[in-house]
Design a protein around this motif. Structure first.
Motif, PDB file in Angstrom:
ATOM      1  N   TYR A   1       0.813  -1.217   0.000  1.00  0.00           N
ATOM      2  CA  TYR A   1       0.000   0.000   0.000  1.00  0.00           C
ATOM      3  C   TYR A   1       0.847   1.268   0.000  1.00  0.00           C
ATOM      4  CZ  TYR A   1      -3.149   3.688   1.524  1.00  0.00           C
ATOM      5  OH  TYR A   1      -3.839   4.871   1.611  1.00  0.00           O
ATOM      6  N   ALA A   2       1.914   1.280   0.793  1.00  0.00           N
ATOM      7  CA  ALA A   2       2.679   2.510   0.992  1.00  0.00           C
ATOM      8  C   ALA A   2       3.454   2.948  -0.246  1.00  0.00           C
ATOM      9  CB  ALA A   2       3.631   2.355   2.174  1.00  0.00           C
ATOM     10  N   TYR A   3       3.529   2.103  -1.260  1.00  0.00           N
ATOM     11  CA  TYR A   3       4.146   2.549  -2.510  1.00  0.00           C
ATOM     12  C   TYR A   3       3.217   3.481  -3.280  1.00  0.00           C
ATOM     13  CZ  TYR A   3       7.961  -0.815  -2.081  1.00  0.00           C
ATOM     14  OH  TYR A   3       9.067  -1.505  -1.653  1.00  0.00           O
ATOM     15  N   GLY A   4       1.908   3.348  -3.057  1.00  0.00           N
ATOM     16  CA  GLY A   4       0.944   4.105  -3.839  1.00  0.00           C
ATOM     17  C   GLY A   4       0.681   3.432  -5.175  1.00  0.00           C
ATOM     18  N   ASN A   5      -0.187   4.039  -5.973  1.00  0.00           N
ATOM     19  CA  ASN A   5      -0.503   3.527  -7.314  1.00  0.00           C
ATOM     20  C   ASN A   5      -0.939   2.068  -7.261  1.00  0.00           C
ATOM     21  OD1 ASN A   5      -0.731   3.973 -10.145  1.00  0.00           O
ATOM     22  ND2 ASN A   5       1.171   2.838 -10.471  1.00  0.00           N
ATOM     23  N   ASN A   6      -1.837   1.754  -6.330  1.00  0.00           N
ATOM     24  CA  ASN A   6      -2.340   0.387  -6.150  1.00  0.00           C
ATOM     25  C   ASN A   6      -1.245  -0.610  -5.802  1.00  0.00           C
ATOM     26  OD1 ASN A   6      -5.106   1.022  -6.717  1.00  0.00           O
ATOM     27  ND2 ASN A   6      -4.571   1.129  -8.892  1.00  0.00           N
ATOM     28  N   GLY A   7      -0.196  -0.127  -5.172  1.00  0.00           N
ATOM     29  CA  GLY A   7       0.827  -1.020  -4.639  1.00  0.00           C
ATOM     30  C   GLY A   7       1.968  -1.359  -5.562  1.00  0.00           C
ATOM     31  N   PHE A   8       2.005  -0.780  -6.772  1.00  0.00           N
ATOM     32  CA  PHE A   8       3.104  -1.092  -7.692  1.00  0.00           C
ATOM     33  C   PHE A   8       3.439   0.134  -8.529  1.00  0.00           C
ATOM     34  CE2 PHE A   8       4.814  -3.174 -11.645  1.00  0.00           C
ATOM     35  CZ  PHE A   8       5.983  -3.646 -11.057  1.00  0.00           C
ATOM     36  N   LEU A   9       4.698   0.591  -8.412  1.00  0.00           N
ATOM     37  CA  LEU A   9       5.146   1.757  -9.171  1.00  0.00           C
ATOM     38  C   LEU A   9       5.866   1.377 -10.450  1.00  0.00           C
ATOM     39  CD1 LEU A   9       6.528   4.000  -6.267  1.00  0.00           C
ATOM     40  CD2 LEU A   9       4.258   4.044  -7.320  1.00  0.00           C
ATOM     41  N   GLY A  10       6.323   0.124 -10.547  1.00  0.00           N
ATOM     42  CA  GLY A  10       6.986  -0.308 -11.765  1.00  0.00           C
ATOM     43  C   GLY A  10       8.340  -0.942 -11.503  1.00  0.00           C
ATOM     44  N   ASN A  11       8.919  -1.465 -12.575  1.00  0.00           N
ATOM     45  CA  ASN A  11      10.232  -2.101 -12.502  1.00  0.00           C
ATOM     46  C   ASN A  11      11.342  -1.088 -12.747  1.00  0.00           C
ATOM     47  OD1 ASN A  11       9.141  -4.684 -12.118  1.00  0.00           O
ATOM     48  ND2 ASN A  11       8.929  -5.013 -14.322  1.00  0.00           N
ATOM     49  N   ASP A  12      12.475  -1.352 -12.133  1.00  0.00           N
ATOM     50  CA  ASP A  12      13.663  -0.547 -12.373  1.00  0.00           C
ATOM     51  C   ASP A  12      14.409  -1.112 -13.585  1.00  0.00           C
ATOM     52  OD1 ASP A  12      15.696   1.335 -12.021  1.00  0.00           O
ATOM     53  OD2 ASP A  12      15.721   1.070  -9.851  1.00  0.00           O
ATOM     54  N   ASN A  13      15.439  -0.407 -14.003  1.00  0.00           N
ATOM     55  CA  ASN A  13      16.302  -0.872 -15.083  1.00  0.00           C
ATOM     56  C   ASN A  13      17.260  -1.924 -14.530  1.00  0.00           C
ATOM     57  OD1 ASN A  13      18.451  -1.186 -16.913  1.00  0.00           O
ATOM     58  ND2 ASN A  13      18.196   0.882 -17.713  1.00  0.00           N
ATOM     59  N   PRO A  14      17.247  -3.157 -15.048  1.00  0.00           N
ATOM     60  CA  PRO A  14      18.108  -4.210 -14.488  1.00  0.00           C
ATOM     61  C   PRO A  14      19.595  -3.857 -14.504  1.00  0.00           C
ATOM     62  CG  PRO A  14      16.486  -5.142 -15.983  1.00  0.00           C
ATOM     63  CD  PRO A  14      16.393  -3.664 -16.138  1.00  0.00           C
ATOM     64  N   ILE A  15      20.026  -3.110 -15.509  1.00  0.00           N
ATOM     65  CA  ILE A  15      21.436  -2.729 -15.569  1.00  0.00           C
ATOM     66  C   ILE A  15      21.765  -1.749 -14.445  1.00  0.00           C
ATOM     67  CG2 ILE A  15      23.264  -1.779 -17.016  1.00  0.00           C
ATOM     68  CD1 ILE A  15      22.001  -4.474 -17.935  1.00  0.00           C
ATOM     69  N   SER A  16      20.829  -0.861 -14.140  1.00  0.00           N
ATOM     70  CA  SER A  16      21.031   0.057 -13.015  1.00  0.00           C
ATOM     71  C   SER A  16      21.078  -0.708 -11.699  1.00  0.00           C
ATOM     72  CB  SER A  16      19.910   1.099 -12.980  1.00  0.00           C
ATOM     73  OG  SER A  16      19.919   1.902 -14.142  1.00  0.00           O
ATOM     74  N   VAL A  17      20.242  -1.735 -11.580  1.00  0.00           N
ATOM     75  CA  VAL A  17      20.255  -2.553 -10.368  1.00  0.00           C
ATOM     76  C   VAL A  17      21.598  -3.272 -10.239  1.00  0.00           C
ATOM     77  CG1 VAL A  17      19.152  -4.467  -9.149  1.00  0.00           C
ATOM     78  CG2 VAL A  17      17.752  -2.840 -10.444  1.00  0.00           C
ATOM     79  N   TYR A  18      22.099  -3.785 -11.346  1.00  0.00           N
ATOM     80  CA  TYR A  18      23.424  -4.410 -11.333  1.00  0.00           C
ATOM     81  C   TYR A  18      24.486  -3.406 -10.879  1.00  0.00           C
ATOM     82  CZ  TYR A  18      27.857  -6.231 -13.049  1.00  0.00           C
ATOM     83  OH  TYR A  18      29.168  -6.636 -13.132  1.00  0.00           O
TER      84      TYR A  18
END
Length: 525
Positions: free
Chosen positions: A287-304
C-alpha cells in the motif's frame, strides 16, 4: 541562498536479526545527492546495538547452527536478550530483539500512549546525547528526516524529536516511511504537529527535494507533493503524486555501518517498487508505494550497478532484494548481466508461486548468477478454500519446491492460518505437507490472520477502537458461521508452532535465518 544539509535518521525499534540496513535511507540519499543536496544518514537502531555491544558474533551463530537444536540456537540468542532486558528493566520497560523497546503499559496502537510515554527518560538518552546530538551540532542540518517502518519505532521517534527540540534544534523535522503512510489521516494530531514540521505520505524522494528547495528559495510548502504540514496554524494535506520509474534513484550506502549488523551482512537492493501482483486480499504491505501497490520495474542494468557500487564500498557481495516479489523480467536480465560480467555474488528475495519458476533453464541460470534463497507465500496448501485469498498463483507447489531444490535454491515458506472462510483442517493439512516434504524447505513462518488496515476481507468486520487510533492491525468479528475468531486463530497458530518447534526448530528460529542463505557458512541441515 545556500542552506545546510539534510540529515536522515532510522530510529530504534527495528528488528535486530536482519543482516543489513533498511533500504529507505540509502534510496533517499541517492535521490537527494543527485539533486545536489548534501545528505547524511544515521542508523540509530544498529547504533544502539553497537553502543551497548549487543551483537551476536558470526562464530556464535555458526557454532549454534552446526547442530541446530533449540537449546543450541537459544543459547547465544538469549545471552543478548538478557543483556537487553537488563538495560530496560530499571526503566520499567522491555527491550526485545525482534519487537523493539516499550514501557510497561504502553501500546504502540495508541497515540495517547505514545504522547505520554515519549516524555519519559529512556535507557538510550546517553546514546542520543553522545551520538545524535553531536552529529546535529556538527552538521547543522536544515532538515532532519526520520523514516519509520514499524510501530515499535514510534516511541523512540518522538523521544528523539522531543530531545532535539529541548536542546534547541529549530530546523525542519519531517517524518515519513511506510508506517506514516499506513497511519495517514489518523496521524494528524495537534500535539504531533507542534513537534514536527511535516509528515510525508508514500515515497519521499520528491517531497524532501521540494521542501529543501522551497526553504532555499524562501517559498511556502503549498506545492510540495505528498506532504501534511501546518499552514497558518491549520494542518493541511497537499496533493498526492506517485513516483514513476523514470524518477527512481540509485541507493547510496555511505554513512552506514556495514559489517556491524547482526548475522552474515548483506546489502539491500531493489528491482521493483511494490508488488507486481498486489491483489492478495489479506496483504497491505504494498500500500505505501501508492498507485495500487506497484510503481513499476527498475532498469536491471542500473540494479546491477547498484550491486557493484555497494560491493566496492563495503566489500560485501551478498544482497537481499526488498521488493514484495521478484519480477521475472528483472531477474532474467539481471542474471544475464551478472554472468556476462563474471560478477561473483549471492542474493535472495521474495517470490510468488508463479509459473515462470517452473522453467528449469531459467532456474539454473538465476542460480548460477547467485540466487540462493526465495521467500514464498504459500499461506495454505492447495484446496478449494485457498482461492479465497485471491493469490492467483500456481497450484503445483510440490513440483515447484522440487525444482527449486534441484537448482540449489533454498526456500522459505510463509503460511497464514485463520483467514476467514478457511479453518483448522486447512491449517493442519498445510503443516502435514511441509513436514512430509521438509527436505525441500529451509525455513518457515506461521502467521495468524489479522485484519490489516487498507485491506478489505470478506466474512468479517474489523473492530475500530478509538483508543487504538494508531493501529494498523485490527481485531474483528465474524459475520458468518464457521469463521474463526481472533482468539481461536491465535491458539491454532500457537499449537502448530509448537509442532514445528519440536520437529524443526531452526525453521522458526531467527538465529538460523541470520546465516542460512549464504555459502560462506557451513551447510547445516
Amino acid at each position: 541562498m545556500s542552506i545546510d544539509p539534510i540529515l536522515l535518521l532510522f530510529p530504534p525499534g527495528w528488528i535486530y536479526t536482519t543482516g543489513g540496513p533498511n533500504l529507505a535511507l540509502p534510496l533517499l540519499k541517492g535521490f537527494l545527492e543527485v539533486k545536489g543536496i548534501e545528505t547524511y544518514l544515521i542508523d540509530l537502531n544498529i547504533g544502539l546495538s553497537n553502543y551497548f555491544n549487543l551483537k551476536i558474533s558470526d562464530d556464535e551463530i555458526a557454532n549454534a547452527c552446526e547442530i541446530p537444536s533449540l537449546e543450541n540456537l537459544n543459547k547465544p540468542y538469549y545471552i543478548s536478550q538478557e543483556q537487553m532486558s537488563g538495560i530496560a528493566k530499571p526503566f520499567n520497560a522491555i527491550w526485545d530483539i525482534q519487537l523493539g523497546f516499550h514501557y510497561e503499559g504502553c501500546s504502540f496502537s495508541s497515540s495517547d500512549d505514545i504522547k505520554r510515554f515519549s516524555e519519559l527518560s529512556s535507557p538510550f538518552d546517553n546514546f542520543y546525547e553522545e551520538k545524535l546530538l553531536a552529529s546535529v551540532e556538527k552538521l547543522n542540518p536544515s532538515i532532519i528526516g526520520i523514516s519509520g517502518c514499524a510501530p515499535a519505532q514510534l516511541l523512540s521517534t518522538f523521544q528523539i524529536i522531543r530531545l532535539l527540540r529541548r536542546k534547541g534544534y529549530s530546523g525542519k523535522i519531517i517524518l515519513g516511511g511506510n508506517l506514516i503512510t499506513r497511519l495517514e489521516k489518523s496521524f494528524i494530531k495537534d500535539w504531533v504537529f507542534e513537534l514536527i514540521d511535516g509528515a510525508v505520505l508514500f515515497q519521499g524522494e520528491v517531497t524532501l527535494t521540494s521542501i529543501y528547495f522551497a526553504l532555499q528559495e524562501g517559498r511556502e510548502l503549498d506545492s510540495v507533493p505528498n506532504l501534511i504540514w501546518k499552514r497558518n496554524g491549520k494542518i493541511v494535506e497537499n496533493k498526492i503524486e506517485y513516483l514513476t520509474p523514470k524518477d527512481f534513484g540509485r541507493p547510496m550506502y555511505e554513512n552506514l555501518s556495514f559489517n556491524s549488523y547482526w548475522g552474515i551482512n548483506y546489502i539491500p537492493v531493489l528491482g521493483s517498487r511494490g508488488c507486481y501482483y498486489g491483489k492478495c486480499t489479506f496483504c497491505a504491505i504494498p500500500y505505501a508505494y501508492g498507485n495500487n501497490g506497484f510503481l513499476g520495474n527498475d532498469n536491471p542494468i542500473s540494479v546491477y550497478d547498484d550491486m557493484v557500487s555497494g560491493y566496492e564500498l563495503t566489500g560485501i557481495n551478498k544482497y537481499k532484494f526488498m521488493e514484495e516479489a521478484l519480477h521475472p523480467a528483472i531477474l532474467k536480465k539481471l542474471s544475464d548481466k551478472i554472468l556476462s560480467e563474471n560478477f561473483d555474488c549471492e542474493f535472495e528475495g521474495y517470490a510468488r508461486f508463479d509459473n515462470f519458476w517452473k522453467d528449469e533453464n531459467f532456474l539454473k541460470r538465476v542460480a548460477k548468477a547467485g540466487l540462493r534463497k526465495v521467500y514464498l507465500g504459500l499461506e495454505l496448501i492447495t484446496s478449494g478454500k485457498r482461492g479465497l485469498l485471491n493469490k492467483s498463483d500456481s497450484d503445483i507447489t510440490l513440483e515447484m519446491l522440487k525444482k527449486f531444490s534441484d537448482a540449489g535454491i533454498k526456500t522459505h515458506i510463509f503460511t497464514l492460518f485463520g483467514y476467514p472462510g478457511t479453518g483448522i483442517d486447512e491449517a493442519i493439512k498445510t503443516i502435514e505437507f511441509v513436514l512430509k516434504h521438509q527436505h525441500l524447505i529451509d525455513t518457515l513462518d506461521i502467521f495468524p490472520f489479522y485484519y490489516a488496515k487498507h485491506t478489505t476481507v470478506p466474512f468479517v468486520i474489523p473492530i475500530i477502537d478509538s483508543a487504538k487510533d494508531w493501529a494498523i492491525e485490527y481485531d474483528y468479528n465474524p459475520m458468518m458461521e464457521g469463521v474463526l475468531r481472533n482468539e481461536e486463530v491465535t491458539i491454532l497458530c500457537e499449537r502448530l508452532e509448537d509442532v514445528i518447534w519440536n520437529e524443526r526448530p531452526e525453521w522458526l528460529h531467527p538465529l538460523y535465518r541470520m546465516c542460512s542463505p549464504w555459502s560462506t557458512v557451513h551447510e547445516f541441515v
